[in-house]
Motif scaffolding. Structure first.
Motif, PDB file in Angstrom:
ATOM      1  N   THR A  86      -3.366  11.262  23.689  1.00 22.82           N
ATOM      2  CA  THR A  86      -3.134  11.073  22.260  1.00 22.82           C
ATOM      3  C   THR A  86      -4.036   9.972  21.708  1.00 22.82           C
ATOM      4  O   THR A  86      -4.610  10.110  20.624  1.00 22.82           O
ATOM      5  CB  THR A  86      -1.652  10.730  22.000  1.00 22.82           C
ATOM      6  N   LYS A 139       6.170  15.285   4.174  1.00 25.32           N
ATOM      7  CA  LYS A 139       4.825  15.884   4.224  1.00 25.32           C
ATOM      8  C   LYS A 139       4.214  15.952   2.824  1.00 25.32           C
ATOM      9  O   LYS A 139       3.020  15.706   2.654  1.00 25.32           O
ATOM     10  CB  LYS A 139       4.896  17.273   4.853  1.00 25.32           C
ATOM     11  N   GLN A 148       1.175  14.136   5.866  1.00 24.71           N
ATOM     12  CA  GLN A 148       1.278  14.170   7.326  1.00 24.71           C
ATOM     13  C   GLN A 148       2.696  14.589   7.685  1.00 24.71           C
ATOM     14  O   GLN A 148       3.626  14.346   6.916  1.00 24.71           O
ATOM     15  CB  GLN A 148       1.069  12.776   7.927  1.00 24.71           C
ATOM     16  N   THR A 149       2.840  15.169   8.870  1.00 22.26           N
ATOM     17  CA  THR A 149       4.198  15.421   9.347  1.00 22.26           C
ATOM     18  C   THR A 149       4.806  14.082   9.758  1.00 22.26           C
ATOM     19  O   THR A 149       4.089  13.085   9.941  1.00 22.26           O
ATOM     20  CB  THR A 149       4.224  16.375  10.560  1.00 22.26           C
ATOM     21  N   THR A 162       3.184   8.839  15.255  1.00 28.82           N
ATOM     22  CA  THR A 162       2.154   8.694  16.279  1.00 28.82           C
ATOM     23  C   THR A 162       1.060   7.742  15.802  1.00 28.82           C
ATOM     24  O   THR A 162       0.578   6.905  16.568  1.00 28.82           O
ATOM     25  CB  THR A 162       1.561  10.064  16.661  1.00 28.82           C
ATOM     26  N   GLY A 163       0.690   7.833  14.534  1.00 25.60           N
ATOM     27  CA  GLY A 163      -0.301   6.905  13.977  1.00 25.60           C
ATOM     28  C   GLY A 163       0.169   5.460  14.054  1.00 25.60           C
ATOM     29  O   GLY A 163      -0.602   4.554  14.390  1.00 25.60           O
ATOM     30  N   TYR A 192      -6.863  10.323  18.640  1.00 24.08           N
ATOM     31  CA  TYR A 192      -6.825   9.547  17.397  1.00 24.08           C
ATOM     32  C   TYR A 192      -8.013   8.594  17.247  1.00 24.08           C
ATOM     33  O   TYR A 192      -8.413   8.302  16.121  1.00 24.08           O
ATOM     34  CB  TYR A 192      -5.522   8.750  17.310  1.00 24.08           C
ATOM     35  N   GLU A 221       3.281  13.060  13.087  1.00 24.90           N
ATOM     36  CA  GLU A 221       1.894  12.609  12.963  1.00 24.90           C
ATOM     37  C   GLU A 221       1.875  11.159  12.470  1.00 24.90           C
ATOM     38  O   GLU A 221       1.115  10.331  12.974  1.00 24.90           O
ATOM     39  CB  GLU A 221       1.113  13.497  11.985  1.00 24.90           C
ATOM     40  N   TYR A 222       2.725  10.872  11.487  1.00 25.12           N
ATOM     41  CA  TYR A 222       2.804   9.516  10.956  1.00 25.12           C
ATOM     42  C   TYR A 222       3.284   8.544  12.037  1.00 25.12           C
ATOM     43  O   TYR A 222       2.687   7.485  12.245  1.00 25.12           O
ATOM     44  CB  TYR A 222       3.731   9.449   9.735  1.00 25.12           C
TER      45      TYR A 222
END
Length: 156
Positions: free
Chosen positions: A138, A89, A94-95, A101-102, A142, A98-99
């Motif tokens: 999701t 982080k 980002q957590t 998921t991106g 995004y 989160e990364y």
């Protein structure tokens, strides 16, 4: 070469903040030296763990389509999950999830644009989402579009 420029910028920032603090009488010379030493220690830690974070990012980009846990990702960096989460982080803002998921969303976008043989459910599963509902929700969060809208807008 760019990494060296970025690292030099960080060092310059630490030094200039110390000098400015002394000149503006906010800190004594001794306090400023301590401030700079603390900054250098933090900088060395971040630099030390940068390779571990880069390794974990490669791991996530390779395994994004699988159900991977924080423990597995941290293991790829040879760090404990708690410590890994903290430094990840700090470096990426980002957590870990989160990364991840991106990465999954970016790959889903590519499939939606280029792979018409796959339906939305197949793309959800191919990109590491466990079900279409979670994927759709999701994806919209995004991108601002649900997967069907995204596909139709990018196909025009």
């Amino acid at each position: 070469m760019m990494k060296n420029i970025l690292l030099d910028t960080n060092i310059a920032s630490i030094i200039s903040e110390s000098i400015i603090s002394v000149l503006s009488n906010k800190l004594s010379v001794e306090e400023s030296i301590k401030y700079a030493e603390d900054g250098f220690k933090q900088y060395k830690k971040v630099r030390l763990y940068s390779k571990a974070i880069d390794s974990s990012i490669k791991y996530m980009k390779k395994k994004y389509n699988q159900n991977i846990s924080l423990k597995e990702i941290a293991k790829s960096a040879n760090l404990s999950p708690f410590f890994f989460s903290r430094i990840f982080k700090q470096k990426t803002k980002q957590t870990v999830f989160e990364y991840l998921t991106g990465v999954r969303i970016d790959n889903a976008k590519a499939l939606l644009k280029n792979e018409y043989r796959y339906n939305i459910s197949q793309i959800a599963l191919k990109t590491g989402f466990s079900n279409i509902y979670h994927f759709s929700r999701t994806f919209k969060k995004y991108t601002g579009f649900n997967p069907s809208e995204f596909r139709s807008k990018t196909c025009q």
